[in-house]
Design a protein around this motif. Structure first.
Motif, PDB file in Angstrom:
ATOM      1  N   CYS A  48       0.846  -1.189   0.000  1.00  0.00           N
ATOM      2  CA  CYS A  48       0.000   0.000   0.000  1.00  0.00           C
ATOM      3  C   CYS A  48       0.885   1.244   0.000  1.00  0.00           C
ATOM      4  CB  CYS A  48      -0.888  -0.022   1.242  1.00  0.00           C
ATOM      5  SG  CYS A  48      -1.763   1.524   1.530  1.00  0.00           S
ATOM      6  N   CYS A  91      -4.203   6.214  -0.110  1.00  0.00           N
ATOM      7  CA  CYS A  91      -4.209   4.765  -0.392  1.00  0.00           C
ATOM      8  C   CYS A  91      -4.860   4.540  -1.744  1.00  0.00           C
ATOM      9  CB  CYS A  91      -4.981   4.028   0.698  1.00  0.00           C
ATOM     10  SG  CYS A  91      -5.415   2.339   0.254  1.00  0.00           S
ATOM     11  N   CYS A 150      -5.107   1.341  -3.051  1.00  0.00           N
ATOM     12  CA  CYS A 150      -5.222  -0.116  -3.131  1.00  0.00           C
ATOM     13  C   CYS A 150      -6.576  -0.558  -3.683  1.00  0.00           C
ATOM     14  CB  CYS A 150      -5.037  -0.731  -1.746  1.00  0.00           C
ATOM     15  SG  CYS A 150      -3.434  -0.364  -1.046  1.00  0.00           S
ATOM     16  N   CYS A 168      -6.508  -4.130   1.236  1.00  0.00           N
ATOM     17  CA  CYS A 168      -5.887  -3.189   2.153  1.00  0.00           C
ATOM     18  C   CYS A 168      -6.868  -2.821   3.277  1.00  0.00           C
ATOM     19  CB  CYS A 168      -5.500  -1.936   1.366  1.00  0.00           C
ATOM     20  SG  CYS A 168      -4.670  -0.714   2.366  1.00  0.00           S
ATOM     21  N   CYS A 183      -6.358   0.017   5.074  1.00  0.00           N
ATOM     22  CA  CYS A 183      -6.089   1.430   5.365  1.00  0.00           C
ATOM     23  C   CYS A 183      -7.359   2.213   5.681  1.00  0.00           C
ATOM     24  CB  CYS A 183      -5.401   2.093   4.174  1.00  0.00           C
ATOM     25  SG  CYS A 183      -3.661   1.706   4.120  1.00  0.00           S
TER      26      CYS A 183
HETATM   27 ZN   LIG Z   1      -3.863   0.853   0.944  1.00  0.00          ZN
END
Ligand SMILES: [Zn+2]
Length: 143
Positions: A89, A131, A133, A138, A140
């Motif tokens: 990430c 982020c 992703c 992920c 996050c």
């Molecule tokens: Zn991420």
């Protein structure tokens, strides 16, 4: 992993070729038999793969073949470090670099060079990294 990426074993072969510019499979085998305990057949297989991946050139010279690099060490290092960072990430890349630096013995000169680079980056750095992703890969956004 990209299809034509150099694997860890193939790096061992590339390093010999990079260091010697032009060399025989016999010489590469000798170096890696010493270092890695590989049989010549193993080294030959790796050389074959690197030729297929367009990383090595083959030059026929009489009855033997010479191998030379088709990619530079510098661009290969760049490619592989980029790949490592792209696997995580974007918010975790700083931590990956931190860990790499922590685990590496650096000279004063290396450190000064890194400090300069970081000072420069700091001037235009964002407060937060976004982020990017794929959802599901992920955590996050979950904090
Ligand atoms: Zn991420």
């Amino acid at each position: 992993m990209q299809e034509n990426q150099i694997t860890a074993s193939e790096w061992e072969v590339m390093r010999v070729v990079w260091a010697n510019k032009e060399t025989t499979s016999k010489y590469i085998s000798e170096v890696l038999e010493d270092k890695m305990n590989w049989k010549p057949a193993t080294t030959k297989t790796l050389i074959g793969r690197l030729v297929k991946k367009n990383k090595l050139n083959t030059i026929e010279e009489g009855r033997k073949y010479l191998y030379s690099p088709q990619v530079t060490e510098q661009e290969s290092i760049q490619e592989s470090s980029k790949e490592v960072l792209e696997q995580v990430c974007s918010q975790k890349r700083g931590a990956v670099l931190y860990q790499m630096i922590e685990e590496t013995t650096l000279s004063i000169k290396d450190i000064e060079y890194l400090q300069k680079l970081l000072e420069m980056k700091k001037r235009s750095a964002p407060k937060m990294i976004q982020c990017e992703c794929t959802p599901g890969q992920c955590d996050c956004s979950l904090g």
